[in-house]
Motif scaffolding. Structure first.
Motif, PDB file in Angstrom:
ATOM      1  N   UNK A  32      -3.501 -21.588  39.624  1.00 34.13           N
ATOM      2  CA  UNK A  32      -4.451 -20.763  40.384  1.00 34.13           C
ATOM      3  C   UNK A  32      -4.793 -19.531  39.559  1.00 34.13           C
ATOM      4  N   UNK A  33      -6.000 -18.986  39.768  1.00 35.29           N
ATOM      5  CA  UNK A  33      -6.381 -17.722  39.156  1.00 35.29           C
ATOM      6  C   UNK A  33      -6.244 -16.625  40.194  1.00 35.29           C
ATOM      7  N   UNK A  34      -5.697 -15.491  39.796  1.00 30.99           N
ATOM      8  CA  UNK A  34      -5.505 -14.381  40.729  1.00 30.99           C
ATOM      9  C   UNK A  34      -5.918 -13.091  40.045  1.00 30.99           C
ATOM     10  N   UNK A  60       0.279 -10.711  47.226  1.00 31.17           N
ATOM     11  CA  UNK A  60      -0.025 -10.136  48.527  1.00 31.17           C
ATOM     12  C   UNK A  60       0.077 -11.229  49.584  1.00 31.17           C
ATOM     13  N   UNK A  61       0.720 -10.921  50.710  1.00 31.12           N
ATOM     14  CA  UNK A  61       0.930 -11.965  51.721  1.00 31.12           C
ATOM     15  C   UNK A  61      -0.354 -12.368  52.427  1.00 31.12           C
ATOM     16  N   UNK A  62      -1.419 -11.604  52.250  1.00 31.96           N
ATOM     17  CA  UNK A  62      -2.693 -11.947  52.881  1.00 31.96           C
ATOM     18  C   UNK A  62      -3.631 -12.667  51.931  1.00 31.96           C
ATOM     19  N   UNK A  64      -4.860 -11.641  48.890  1.00 37.25           N
ATOM     20  CA  UNK A  64      -5.785 -10.838  48.101  1.00 37.25           C
ATOM     21  C   UNK A  64      -5.314 -10.698  46.672  1.00 37.25           C
ATOM     22  N   UNK A  65      -5.291  -9.477  46.199  1.00 37.33           N
ATOM     23  CA  UNK A  65      -4.855  -9.198  44.834  1.00 37.33           C
ATOM     24  C   UNK A  65      -3.332  -9.248  44.736  1.00 37.33           C
ATOM     25  N   UNK A  66      -2.862  -9.365  43.515  1.00 41.48           N
ATOM     26  CA  UNK A  66      -1.433  -9.308  43.262  1.00 41.48           C
ATOM     27  C   UNK A  66      -1.090  -8.052  42.483  1.00 41.48           C
ATOM     28  N   UNK A  67       0.190  -7.709  42.439  1.00 43.05           N
ATOM     29  CA  UNK A  67       0.650  -6.522  41.719  1.00 43.05           C
ATOM     30  C   UNK A  67       1.561  -6.972  40.580  1.00 43.05           C
TER      31      UNK A  67
END
Length: 72
Positions: A32-34, A60-62, A64-67
């Motif tokens: 997957x791309x994030x 992110x549990x929703x 969206x973006x990741x950290x």
């Protein structure tokens, strides 16, 4: 915060593209791309992340973006 749930959100990937404002496009291990941004500690200590680096991403549990929390 429950440590078990935080470990479930950790994924690993490789930096595909560097974008402005410390954003990165990361290809995860499951193809997957994030879109991910640098964590505050990485900005504070000026840890550089380059294209091709393997990184640990807190997802992110929703959905969206990741950290990006660690460069491996």
């Amino acid at each position: 915060m429950d440590t078990k749930s935080s470990k479930e959100n950790l994924v690993y990937g490789i930096i595909e593209e560097a974008l402005p404002n410390a954003l990165f496009r990361v290809r995860l291990d499951d193809d997957r791309l994030m879109l991910a941004y640098l964590a505050g500690k990485m900005r504070k200590f000026r840890i550089r992340v380059l294209v091709g680096d393997k990184v640990e991403v807190f997802e992110d549990k929703y959905g969206g973006k990741g950290r990006i929390t660690k460069r491996l």
